[in-house]
Scaffold this motif. Structure first.
Motif, PDB file in Angstrom:
ATOM      1  N   TYR A 139       0.835  -1.218   0.000  1.00 36.05           N
ATOM      2  CA  TYR A 139       0.000   0.000   0.000  1.00 36.05           C
ATOM      3  C   TYR A 139       0.867   1.266   0.000  1.00 36.05           C
ATOM      4  O   TYR A 139       0.498   2.283  -0.597  1.00 36.05           O
ATOM      5  N   MET A 140       2.025   1.198   0.665  1.00 32.36           N
ATOM      6  CA  MET A 140       2.916   2.370   0.672  1.00 32.36           C
ATOM      7  C   MET A 140       3.400   2.673  -0.753  1.00 32.36           C
ATOM      8  O   MET A 140       3.401   3.821  -1.206  1.00 32.36           O
ATOM      9  N   VAL A 141       3.791   1.626  -1.459  1.00 30.15           N
ATOM     10  CA  VAL A 141       4.265   1.822  -2.838  1.00 30.15           C
ATOM     11  C   VAL A 141       3.106   2.261  -3.736  1.00 30.15           C
ATOM     12  O   VAL A 141       3.260   3.142  -4.591  1.00 30.15           O
ATOM     13  N   ALA A 142       1.920   1.663  -3.527  1.00 27.21           N
ATOM     14  CA  ALA A 142       0.763   2.043  -4.351  1.00 27.21           C
ATOM     15  C   ALA A 142       0.433   3.528  -4.154  1.00 27.21           C
ATOM     16  O   ALA A 142       0.093   4.234  -5.111  1.00 27.21           O
ATOM     17  N   VAL A 173      -1.633  -5.010  -9.918  1.00 28.51           N
ATOM     18  CA  VAL A 173      -2.673  -4.130  -9.381  1.00 28.51           C
ATOM     19  C   VAL A 173      -2.129  -2.693  -9.307  1.00 28.51           C
ATOM     20  O   VAL A 173      -2.784  -1.740  -9.736  1.00 28.51           O
ATOM     21  N   ILE A 174      -0.904  -2.547  -8.804  1.00 26.76           N
ATOM     22  CA  ILE A 174      -0.305  -1.204  -8.723  1.00 26.76           C
ATOM     23  C   ILE A 174      -0.175  -0.625 -10.134  1.00 26.76           C
ATOM     24  O   ILE A 174      -0.513   0.550 -10.373  1.00 26.76           O
ATOM     25  N   ALA A 175       0.262  -1.452 -11.083  1.00 28.00           N
ATOM     26  CA  ALA A 175       0.403  -0.980 -12.473  1.00 28.00           C
ATOM     27  C   ALA A 175      -0.948  -0.509 -13.002  1.00 28.00           C
ATOM     28  O   ALA A 175      -1.046   0.548 -13.647  1.00 28.00           O
ATOM     29  N   GLY A 176      -1.998  -1.280 -12.710  1.00 25.04           N
ATOM     30  CA  GLY A 176      -3.337  -0.912 -13.176  1.00 25.04           C
ATOM     31  C   GLY A 176      -3.812   0.402 -12.568  1.00 25.04           C
ATOM     32  O   GLY A 176      -4.453   1.220 -13.229  1.00 25.04           O
ATOM     33  N   LEU A 177      -3.453   0.636 -11.293  1.00 23.46           N
ATOM     34  CA  LEU A 177      -3.856   1.886 -10.623  1.00 23.46           C
ATOM     35  C   LEU A 177      -3.100   3.078 -11.205  1.00 23.46           C
ATOM     36  O   LEU A 177      -3.620   4.192 -11.284  1.00 23.46           O
ATOM     37  N   MET A 178      -1.829   2.847 -11.620  1.00 26.86           N
ATOM     38  CA  MET A 178      -0.994   3.925 -12.178  1.00 26.86           C
ATOM     39  C   MET A 178      -1.369   4.248 -13.621  1.00 26.86           C
ATOM     40  O   MET A 178      -1.153   5.366 -14.091  1.00 26.86           O
ATOM     41  N   PRO A 229      13.138  -6.405   1.092  1.00 29.23           N
ATOM     42  CA  PRO A 229      12.523  -7.729   0.933  1.00 29.23           C
ATOM     43  C   PRO A 229      12.233  -8.097  -0.520  1.00 29.23           C
ATOM     44  O   PRO A 229      11.685  -7.280  -1.265  1.00 29.23           O
ATOM     45  N   THR A 230      12.593  -9.325  -0.860  1.00 26.33           N
ATOM     46  CA  THR A 230      12.287  -9.831  -2.207  1.00 26.33           C
ATOM     47  C   THR A 230      10.785  -9.778  -2.476  1.00 26.33           C
ATOM     48  O   THR A 230      10.359  -9.600  -3.617  1.00 26.33           O
ATOM     49  N   ASP A 231       9.972  -9.901  -1.414  1.00 23.51           N
ATOM     50  CA  ASP A 231       8.518  -9.919  -1.610  1.00 23.51           C
ATOM     51  C   ASP A 231       7.955  -8.533  -1.953  1.00 23.51           C
ATOM     52  O   ASP A 231       6.755  -8.396  -2.195  1.00 23.51           O
ATOM     53  N   MET A 232       8.813  -7.506  -1.960  1.00 25.63           N
ATOM     54  CA  MET A 232       8.402  -6.170  -2.418  1.00 25.63           C
ATOM     55  C   MET A 232       9.042  -5.825  -3.767  1.00 25.63           C
ATOM     56  O   MET A 232       8.843  -4.724  -4.279  1.00 25.63           O
ATOM     57  N   GLN A 233       9.813  -6.744  -4.325  1.00 28.26           N
ATOM     58  CA  GLN A 233      10.567  -6.424  -5.541  1.00 28.26           C
ATOM     59  C   GLN A 233       9.667  -6.124  -6.748  1.00 28.26           C
ATOM     60  O   GLN A 233       9.845  -5.092  -7.408  1.00 28.26           O
ATOM     61  N   PRO A 234       8.642  -6.958  -7.043  1.00 27.09           N
ATOM     62  CA  PRO A 234       7.809  -6.647  -8.213  1.00 27.09           C
ATOM     63  C   PRO A 234       7.057  -5.317  -8.057  1.00 27.09           C
ATOM     64  O   PRO A 234       6.887  -4.569  -9.031  1.00 27.09           O
ATOM     65  N   GLN A 235       6.604  -5.026  -6.819  1.00 25.86           N
ATOM     66  CA  GLN A 235       5.827  -3.797  -6.603  1.00 25.86           C
ATOM     67  C   GLN A 235       6.703  -2.560  -6.808  1.00 25.86           C
ATOM     68  O   GLN A 235       6.296  -1.599  -7.463  1.00 25.86           O
ATOM     69  N   ILE A 236       7.932  -2.577  -6.262  1.00 28.27           N
ATOM     70  CA  ILE A 236       8.782  -1.378  -6.374  1.00 28.27           C
ATOM     71  C   ILE A 236       9.285  -1.223  -7.809  1.00 28.27           C
ATOM     72  O   ILE A 236       9.438  -0.108  -8.310  1.00 28.27           O
ATOM     73  N   ALA A 237       9.490  -2.355  -8.495  1.00 30.45           N
ATOM     74  CA  ALA A 237       9.925  -2.282  -9.905  1.00 30.45           C
ATOM     75  C   ALA A 237       8.846  -1.606 -10.739  1.00 30.45           C
ATOM     76  O   ALA A 237       9.137  -0.805 -11.638  1.00 30.45           O
ATOM     77  N   THR A 238       7.592  -1.899 -10.424  1.00 34.00           N
ATOM     78  CA  THR A 238       6.467  -1.315 -11.167  1.00 34.00           C
ATOM     79  C   THR A 238       6.431   0.204 -10.954  1.00 34.00           C
ATOM     80  O   THR A 238       6.247   0.978 -11.892  1.00 34.00           O
ATOM     81  N   ASP A 273       2.220 -14.679 -10.084  1.00 33.83           N
ATOM     82  CA  ASP A 273       2.345 -15.214  -8.722  1.00 33.83           C
ATOM     83  C   ASP A 273       1.799 -14.156  -7.764  1.00 33.83           C
ATOM     84  O   ASP A 273       1.292 -13.114  -8.217  1.00 33.83           O
ATOM     85  N   LEU A 274       1.908 -14.401  -6.467  1.00 33.66           N
ATOM     86  CA  LEU A 274       1.271 -13.518  -5.484  1.00 33.66           C
ATOM     87  C   LEU A 274       1.744 -12.058  -5.573  1.00 33.66           C
ATOM     88  O   LEU A 274       0.959 -11.136  -5.774  1.00 33.66           O
ATOM     89  N   ARG A 275       3.048 -11.830  -5.395  1.00 30.19           N
ATOM     90  CA  ARG A 275       3.531 -10.432  -5.370  1.00 30.19           C
ATOM     91  C   ARG A 275       3.548  -9.831  -6.772  1.00 30.19           C
ATOM     92  O   ARG A 275       3.400  -8.613  -6.937  1.00 30.19           O
ATOM     93  N   ALA A 276       3.746 -10.685  -7.784  1.00 32.78           N
ATOM     94  CA  ALA A 276       3.639 -10.210  -9.164  1.00 32.78           C
ATOM     95  C   ALA A 276       2.222  -9.706  -9.399  1.00 32.78           C
ATOM     96  O   ALA A 276       2.008  -8.695 -10.072  1.00 32.78           O
ATOM     97  N   GLY A 277       1.248 -10.393  -8.806  1.00 31.13           N
ATOM     98  CA  GLY A 277      -0.141  -9.977  -8.933  1.00 31.13           C
ATOM     99  C   GLY A 277      -0.363  -8.626  -8.276  1.00 31.13           C
ATOM    100  O   GLY A 277      -1.046  -7.748  -8.819  1.00 31.13           O
ATOM    101  N   ALA A 278       0.252  -8.433  -7.098  1.00 32.99           N
ATOM    102  CA  ALA A 278       0.136  -7.135  -6.415  1.00 32.99           C
ATOM    103  C   ALA A 278       0.753  -6.040  -7.288  1.00 32.99           C
ATOM    104  O   ALA A 278       0.239  -4.915  -7.367  1.00 32.99           O
ATOM    105  N   ALA A 279       1.841  -6.387  -7.959  1.00 35.33           N
ATOM    106  CA  ALA A 279       2.503  -5.410  -8.846  1.00 35.33           C
ATOM    107  C   ALA A 279       1.582  -5.046 -10.009  1.00 35.33           C
ATOM    108  O   ALA A 279       1.505  -3.881 -10.411  1.00 35.33           O
TER     109      ALA A 279
END
Ligand code: EPU
Length: 428
Positions: free
Chosen positions: A239-242, A377-382, A303-312, A369-375
């Motif tokens: 949510y912070m990255v979003a 969602v962030i991409a879609g919001l942006m 954390p690796t689990d934040m990598q796809p989100q921050i890359a987006t 995958d899970l975090r890729a999916g979160a990424a």
């Protein structure tokens, strides 16, 4: 089958409350099997990984009563079985924690090999090394991992690779072993500390969780407890990255700011404004992000689990960012999907070179995958326009009420049922 449909371009604004931590919950629930009386576990996230674990525990024989949406009372006393089948675990990574928990409970566990997100090979050699050091015989036969011991004895285990799963599994197996177990080069993630606190509240004697050396003095019995799970570090980070990625202003509540330091540092480096409070963090961003280089690492690293989100987020940065994946062999499978939305990212092995673009455009994409999916969602919001995300069952594994939480922040996102193709339609 369902999908998310996002009409992007709205800055997220408002307050979001973070749920309990998935990766703590999936370790703490199997740990209940080590107790000789009922345990109450509170602040459980309502996600499919938690319901899968609870279903597996119920199939093993545990008596489970829901008190409310986020709390359960589990009585492990009726459990007789030591077998967790592939069907029970439903491809979940955390099914491996039944190995340590059942081995610790009855000195015998037979568990289908763990599944989970596909990041290349996901070995469990360090888990097995730990069980064997404690005196168990481990064999893999007929698609099952079988760990058995006459008795378990404390021992020293040096992990060749910092592994969250191996650290947790060895703690579970060692907590009732005879004598002292020392785990060297242990993982230090917040969920390791949470599991140690949970076990100690049941009467265990675990010292050093959160450092690289964990000492476990075995005890004869563990008793019931009432325990509340820590907030989810990765849900909070998402949510912070979003918030930053949409140029928004969001107060993320019910967090432990100390668990989020690496994420805060990178958001600030990229130009976001971050304010820390006792149990909340406010993130706002007015300009496009600045480029930023990131290497993922075990905690307290990024954390690796934040990598796809921050890359987006960095896909729209001014300049070129480099992300190095330091934990998993193959965690860039989502990049192809982001490219469909106009991102410019080149992947070379464990490195991704992200050349910032002006903006992303909505497109049909998949949650790989899970975090890729979160990424996604962030991409879609942006993005401008409509993004449709399929295979969202991956996202449901780890994010509680995602559409509700995002809608309350002003996002236009809905969950839509995808009609099954009619059987009357003739195939072309
Ligand atoms: N590894 C080995 N041998 C082992 C175990 C791990 O070589 O016996 C390697 C892995 O291949 C990987 C590295 O060690 O390269 C780290 O793996 P780790 O064991 O720490 O990962 P895990 O326990 O399988 C947990 C989280 C993951 C998270 C990683 C790293 C849970 C249920 N899963 O997995 O979370 O990415 O730690 O922090 O706690 C997620 O939530 O999206 C997720 C994938």
């Amino acid at each position: 089958m369902e999908k998310f449909v996002i009409n992007g371009g709205n800055a997220l604004k408002g307050t979001v409350k973070i749920s309990g931590a998935k990766n703590a919950a999936v370790a703490i629930l199997p740990a209940v099997l080590l107790s000789d009386s009922p345990c109450t576990v509170e602040n459980l996230p309502e996600i499919s990984d938690v319901s899968t674990i609870l279903k597996s525990m119920s199939a093993l024989g545990a008596d489970i009563k829901a008190i409310n949406k986020s709390s359960v009372v589990i009585d492990p006393r009726p459990v007789k079985s030591y077998v967790v089948t592939k069907e029970m675990a439903e491809g979940m990574r955390a099914s491996s924690y039944f190995l340590g928990a059942l081995l610790g409970r009855t000195h015998h566990a037979r568990v289908a090999p763990p599944g989970g997100c596909d990041f290349g090979v996901r070995p469990i050699d360090q888990h097995i090394k730990g069980f064997e050091a404690l005196g168990a015989k481990v064999i893999i036969e007929s698609g099952m991992v079988d760990a058995k011991a006459k008795a378990l004895y404390g021992s020293s285990v040096y992990l060749d690779k910092v592994s969250v799963g191996a650290t947790i599994n060895i703690m579970l197996a060692a907590v009732k072993a005879k004598g002292l177990t020392v785990i060297e080069n242990a993982a230090r993630e917040p969920h390791i500390v949470d599991l140690a606190n949970f076990l100690n509240s049941m009467g265990a004697n675990i010292m050093g969780a959160g450092t690289g050396v964990i000492k476990i003095r075995g005890v004869e019995n563990l008793h019931g407890t009432v325990y509340s799970i820590i907030p989810d570090q990765i849900e909070a980070g998402t949510y912070m990255v979003a918030a930053a990625a949409t140029g928004g202003d969001v107060l993320v509540e019910n967090v432990t700011p100390k668990h989020l330091e690496s994420i805060i540092a990178k958001l600030v480096e990229a130009g976001a404004t971050v304010n820390e409070y006792d149990e909340a963090i406010r993130v706002s961003m007015k300009k496009p992000p600045k480029k930023c280089n990131i290497q993922t690492m075990p905690h307290p690293g990024f954390p690796t689990d934040m990598q796809p989100q921050i890359a987006t987020f960095l896909a729209i940065a001014e300049g070129t960012s480099i992300i190095t994946e330091g934990v998993w062999d193959n965690r860039f499978r989502y990049v192809d999907q982001l490219t469909l939305m106009g991102a410019d990212i080149q992947v070379d092995g464990k490195m991704a070179v992200i050349t910032g673009v002006k903006g992303l455009k909505g497109a049909p994409v998949k949650a790989v995958d899970l975090r890729a999916g979160a990424a996604m969602v962030i991409a879609g919001l942006m993005a401008s326009g409509i993004t449709e995300i399929t295979e969202i069952d991956h996202i449901d594994r780890g994010y509680e009420r995602l559409t509700e939480k995002l809608s309350a922040l002003g996002a236009q996102i809905k969950r839509v049922v995808v009609p099954k193709p009619s059987s009357n339609l003739k195939q072309a």
